[in-house]
Design an enzyme around this catalytic site. Sequence first.
Site, PDB file in Angstrom:
ATOM      1  N   LYS A  18      68.427   0.405  64.706  1.00 23.13           N
ATOM      2  CA  LYS A  18      68.824  -0.977  65.009  1.00 23.13           C
ATOM      3  C   LYS A  18      69.837  -1.050  66.149  1.00 23.13           C
ATOM      4  O   LYS A  18      69.789  -1.981  66.944  1.00 23.13           O
ATOM      5  CB  LYS A  18      69.285  -1.729  63.762  1.00 23.13           C
ATOM      6  CG  LYS A  18      70.555  -1.242  63.137  1.00 23.13           C
ATOM      7  CD  LYS A  18      70.899  -2.092  61.925  1.00 23.13           C
ATOM      8  CE  LYS A  18      71.829  -1.384  60.980  1.00 23.13           C
ATOM      9  NZ  LYS A  18      72.939  -0.627  61.552  1.00 23.13           N
ATOM     10  N   ARG A  42      76.647  -7.011  55.892  1.00 23.17           N
ATOM     11  CA  ARG A  42      76.146  -5.867  55.138  1.00 23.17           C
ATOM     12  C   ARG A  42      76.272  -6.084  53.631  1.00 23.17           C
ATOM     13  O   ARG A  42      75.919  -5.209  52.857  1.00 23.17           O
ATOM     14  CB  ARG A  42      76.977  -4.656  55.520  1.00 23.17           C
ATOM     15  CG  ARG A  42      76.221  -3.606  56.350  1.00 23.17           C
ATOM     16  CD  ARG A  42      77.199  -2.496  56.577  1.00 23.17           C
ATOM     17  NE  ARG A  42      76.651  -1.271  56.995  1.00 23.17           N
ATOM     18  CZ  ARG A  42      76.653  -0.826  58.242  1.00 23.17           C
ATOM     19  NH1 ARG A  42      77.072  -1.596  59.219  1.00 23.17           N
ATOM     20  NH2 ARG A  42      76.221   0.379  58.511  1.00 23.17           N
ATOM     21  N   ARG A  75      70.764  13.136  65.170  1.00 22.85           N
ATOM     22  CA  ARG A  75      71.463  12.163  66.020  1.00 22.85           C
ATOM     23  C   ARG A  75      72.752  12.739  66.598  1.00 22.85           C
ATOM     24  O   ARG A  75      73.560  13.307  65.874  1.00 22.85           O
ATOM     25  CB  ARG A  75      71.770  10.921  65.179  1.00 22.85           C
ATOM     26  CG  ARG A  75      72.516   9.843  65.926  1.00 22.85           C
ATOM     27  CD  ARG A  75      72.313   8.509  65.296  1.00 22.85           C
ATOM     28  NE  ARG A  75      73.226   8.237  64.204  1.00 22.85           N
ATOM     29  CZ  ARG A  75      73.328   7.049  63.614  1.00 22.85           C
ATOM     30  NH1 ARG A  75      72.553   6.053  63.994  1.00 22.85           N
ATOM     31  NH2 ARG A  75      74.182   6.860  62.644  1.00 22.85           N
ATOM     32  N   ARG A 117      78.311  12.279  64.601  1.00 24.84           N
ATOM     33  CA  ARG A 117      79.242  11.401  63.879  1.00 24.84           C
ATOM     34  C   ARG A 117      79.596  12.053  62.551  1.00 24.84           C
ATOM     35  O   ARG A 117      78.699  12.557  61.870  1.00 24.84           O
ATOM     36  CB  ARG A 117      78.555  10.056  63.603  1.00 24.84           C
ATOM     37  CG  ARG A 117      78.654   9.085  64.754  1.00 24.84           C
ATOM     38  CD  ARG A 117      77.805   7.878  64.551  1.00 24.84           C
ATOM     39  NE  ARG A 117      77.952   7.238  63.249  1.00 24.84           N
ATOM     40  CZ  ARG A 117      77.414   6.056  62.950  1.00 24.84           C
ATOM     41  NH1 ARG A 117      76.724   5.399  63.854  1.00 24.84           N
ATOM     42  NH2 ARG A 117      77.579   5.529  61.765  1.00 24.84           N
ATOM     43  N   ARG A 169      75.400   6.957  52.264  1.00 24.08           N
ATOM     44  CA  ARG A 169      75.199   5.746  53.077  1.00 24.08           C
ATOM     45  C   ARG A 169      73.878   5.071  52.731  1.00 24.08           C
ATOM     46  O   ARG A 169      73.776   3.842  52.705  1.00 24.08           O
ATOM     47  CB  ARG A 169      75.261   6.079  54.565  1.00 24.08           C
ATOM     48  CG  ARG A 169      76.696   6.358  55.025  1.00 24.08           C
ATOM     49  CD  ARG A 169      76.731   6.988  56.390  1.00 24.08           C
ATOM     50  NE  ARG A 169      76.289   6.098  57.427  1.00 24.08           N
ATOM     51  CZ  ARG A 169      75.757   6.509  58.585  1.00 24.08           C
ATOM     52  NH1 ARG A 169      75.609   7.791  58.809  1.00 24.08           N
ATOM     53  NH2 ARG A 169      75.385   5.644  59.483  1.00 24.08           N
TER      54      ARG A 169
HETATM   55  P1  AMP Z   1      77.323   1.747  61.474  1.00 29.13           P
HETATM   56  O1  AMP Z   1      77.644   2.313  62.809  1.00 29.13           O
HETATM   57  O2  AMP Z   1      76.828   0.326  61.548  1.00 29.13           O
HETATM   58  O3  AMP Z   1      76.387   2.645  60.683  1.00 29.13           O
HETATM   59  O4  AMP Z   1      78.699   1.674  60.631  1.00 29.13           O
HETATM   60  C1  AMP Z   1      79.436   2.829  60.368  1.00 29.13           C
HETATM   61  C2  AMP Z   1      80.368   2.579  59.185  1.00 29.13           C
HETATM   62  O5  AMP Z   1      81.287   1.512  59.495  1.00 29.13           O
HETATM   63  C3  AMP Z   1      79.689   2.155  57.902  1.00 29.13           C
HETATM   64  O6  AMP Z   1      79.191   3.238  57.143  1.00 29.13           O
HETATM   65  C4  AMP Z   1      80.849   1.439  57.183  1.00 29.13           C
HETATM   66  O7  AMP Z   1      81.769   2.370  56.649  1.00 29.13           O
HETATM   67  C5  AMP Z   1      81.536   0.722  58.346  1.00 29.13           C
HETATM   68  N1  AMP Z   1      80.980  -0.629  58.582  1.00 29.13           N
HETATM   69  C6  AMP Z   1      80.312  -1.077  59.683  1.00 29.13           C
HETATM   70  N2  AMP Z   1      79.945  -2.356  59.544  1.00 29.13           N
HETATM   71  C7  AMP Z   1      80.372  -2.748  58.319  1.00 29.13           C
HETATM   72  C8  AMP Z   1      80.286  -3.958  57.574  1.00 29.13           C
HETATM   73  N3  AMP Z   1      79.664  -5.053  58.061  1.00 29.13           N
HETATM   74  N4  AMP Z   1      80.852  -3.983  56.343  1.00 29.13           N
HETATM   75  C9  AMP Z   1      81.470  -2.916  55.833  1.00 29.13           C
HETATM   76  N5  AMP Z   1      81.587  -1.738  56.461  1.00 29.13           N
HETATM   77  C10 AMP Z   1      81.044  -1.643  57.699  1.00 29.13           C
END
Ligand code: AMP
Length: 215
Positions: free
Chosen positions: A13, A88, A127, A160, A171
Site C-alpha cells: 500500500k 487502523r 523488504r 526495518r 503485526r
Molecule cells: P506502517 O509503516 O504503516 O506499517 O506502520 C509502522 C508502525 O507504526 C505500526 O506497526 C504501528 O506500530 C505504528 N502505526 C502506524 N500507523 C498507525 C496507526 N494509524 N495507529 C496505530 N499505530 C500506527
Amino acid sequence: MNLIFLGAPGSGKGTQAIRLAKKISVLHLSTGDLLRAAVKNGTELGQKAETFMKAGELVPDDIIIGLIEEKQASGDLNNGFILDGFPRTIPQAEALDAMFQRVGAKTDYAVLLDVDDDEIIKRLSGRMNCSGCQAGYNYPANMPQKEGVCDKCGGQLVRRPDDEPDVVKNRLEVYKKQTQPIEDYYRKQSLLKPIAGVGTPDDIFNRIVEGLGVA
Ligand code: AMP
C-alpha cells in the site's frame, strides 16, 4: 480526491499510495513514516511511539488521532490526500469521520489491497529501505545494483526493525484483530474498493487507477 489506503503490512500500500498521490497530485500521508521520523529524531512523539512500534503493536489511538488532527488544523489535508496506514482501528475511523464532519470534508474511497498471508510474509522478509532517502527495495524482485547500497543516493540499505520475522507475525495478528474490522466499516458505507494486490507493481497500479476511474 480524499483516499484511504488499507491493507496488511507488506501489501504494497505504501508503494502504490506514493505512486497514485503523484499521479493525481494529492498529498501522501503515511502515519508509519511520520512515526519513524519522530523516533529517529527522538521527539516526544517518537519516544512515546517507539516501544509499541518495536513490538509490532499499534500506537495508542489518542496519540495517532492527535497527529492527524494536527495535520488537518495546519491545512495540509485541504487539497486532497491519500492516508496510508490511518485509520487502523474503528475508533480512528470514527474520529476521522467526526473530524471531516466538523470541516465539511469526506472520504471518497477506501482502497483495500488484498494479498494472502504467505505472500505477505515472503514480501516482508525481503523488504529493505535506504537509511538515507528511505527508498524501498524488495529482494529478489527489486534489488539495488550494488548489494546493500541505495541506487538513488548511495545510502546503506537496512531492514526495518519491525520486519524481523517474530514481529511480522505479531503485526499480522494485530492487523486481523484491530484493523480488518474497518474494512466492514467502509464496506457498509459503500466506500470500499477491494483491489487484488498480486502481480507486478505496474499491474496493481493499473488496477487501482482503473478501479478509481482516474486513468
Ligand atoms: P506502517 O509503516 O504503516 O506499517 O506502520 C509502522 C508502525 O507504526 C505500526 O506497526 C504501528 O506500530 C505504528 N502505526 C502506524 N500507523 C498507525 C496507526 N494509524 N495507529 C496505530 N499505530 C500506527
